[in-house]
Design a protein around this motif. Sequence first.
Motif, mmCIF file in Angstrom:
data_model
loop_
_atom_site.group_PDB
_atom_site.id
_atom_site.type_symbol
_atom_site.label_atom_id
_atom_site.label_comp_id
_atom_site.label_asym_id
_atom_site.label_seq_id
_atom_site.Cartn_x
_atom_site.Cartn_y
_atom_site.Cartn_z
ATOM 1 N N TRP A 148 -1.742 2.849 6.999
ATOM 2 C CA TRP A 148 -1.825 3.581 5.739
ATOM 3 C C TRP A 148 -2.269 5.021 5.993
ATOM 4 C CZ3 TRP A 148 -4.941 -0.676 2.799
ATOM 5 C CH2 TRP A 148 -4.068 -1.654 2.308
ATOM 6 N N ILE A 193 -1.622 7.564 3.266
ATOM 7 C CA ILE A 193 -2.041 6.730 2.139
ATOM 8 C C ILE A 193 -3.569 6.812 2.114
ATOM 9 C CG2 ILE A 193 -1.991 4.440 1.084
ATOM 10 C CD1 ILE A 193 0.797 5.710 1.476
ATOM 11 N N VAL A 244 -8.547 -0.763 -2.621
ATOM 12 C CA VAL A 244 -8.134 -1.970 -1.904
ATOM 13 C C VAL A 244 -9.379 -2.705 -1.420
ATOM 14 C CG1 VAL A 244 -6.892 -2.870 0.102
ATOM 15 C CG2 VAL A 244 -6.013 -0.870 -1.104
ATOM 16 N N VAL A 287 -11.073 2.009 0.364
ATOM 17 C CA VAL A 287 -10.890 0.674 0.925
ATOM 18 C C VAL A 287 -12.263 0.048 1.144
ATOM 19 C CG1 VAL A 287 -10.021 -0.661 2.880
ATOM 20 C CG2 VAL A 287 -8.721 1.308 2.036
ATOM 21 N N GLY A 319 0.806 -1.218 0.000
ATOM 22 C CA GLY A 319 0.000 0.000 0.000
ATOM 23 C C GLY A 319 0.835 1.262 0.000
ATOM 24 N N GLU A 320 2.006 1.191 0.598
ATOM 25 C CA GLU A 320 2.888 2.351 0.663
ATOM 26 C C GLU A 320 3.756 2.501 -0.583
ATOM 27 O OE1 GLU A 320 4.993 1.752 4.319
ATOM 28 O OE2 GLU A 320 3.322 2.489 5.532
ATOM 29 N N TYR A 377 -2.077 1.967 -6.088
ATOM 30 C CA TYR A 377 -3.375 1.297 -6.238
ATOM 31 C C TYR A 377 -4.489 2.321 -6.283
ATOM 32 C CZ TYR A 377 -0.850 -2.942 -5.093
ATOM 33 O OH TYR A 377 0.041 -3.974 -5.104
#
Length: 89
Positions: free
Chosen positions: A66, A71, A48, A75, A40-41, A45
Amino acid sequence: MRLLLVEDDRLLADGLARQLEKAGFSVDTTAIAREAVVLGEQEDYRAVVLDLGLPDGSGLDVLRKWRANQIILPVLILTARGDWQDKVN
């Protein structure tokens, strides 16, 4: 569109990834929280799909890390938990 799928149930992960790819998405998968945090870092993307119950930690902890690192991406929480408090968290 590139997605990250974080799910430790291999059968479920394979089925979801297959269907998402059929719909035109590029899907990376992982089954562990530690790898999800790193992906994720480091990767770009668009969204998620995140399971809460992972073998090495909580999906909520992944999400908190995140967010603490700025981030910000959509999600979708995926869980079999039915407890009201789990849903609120």
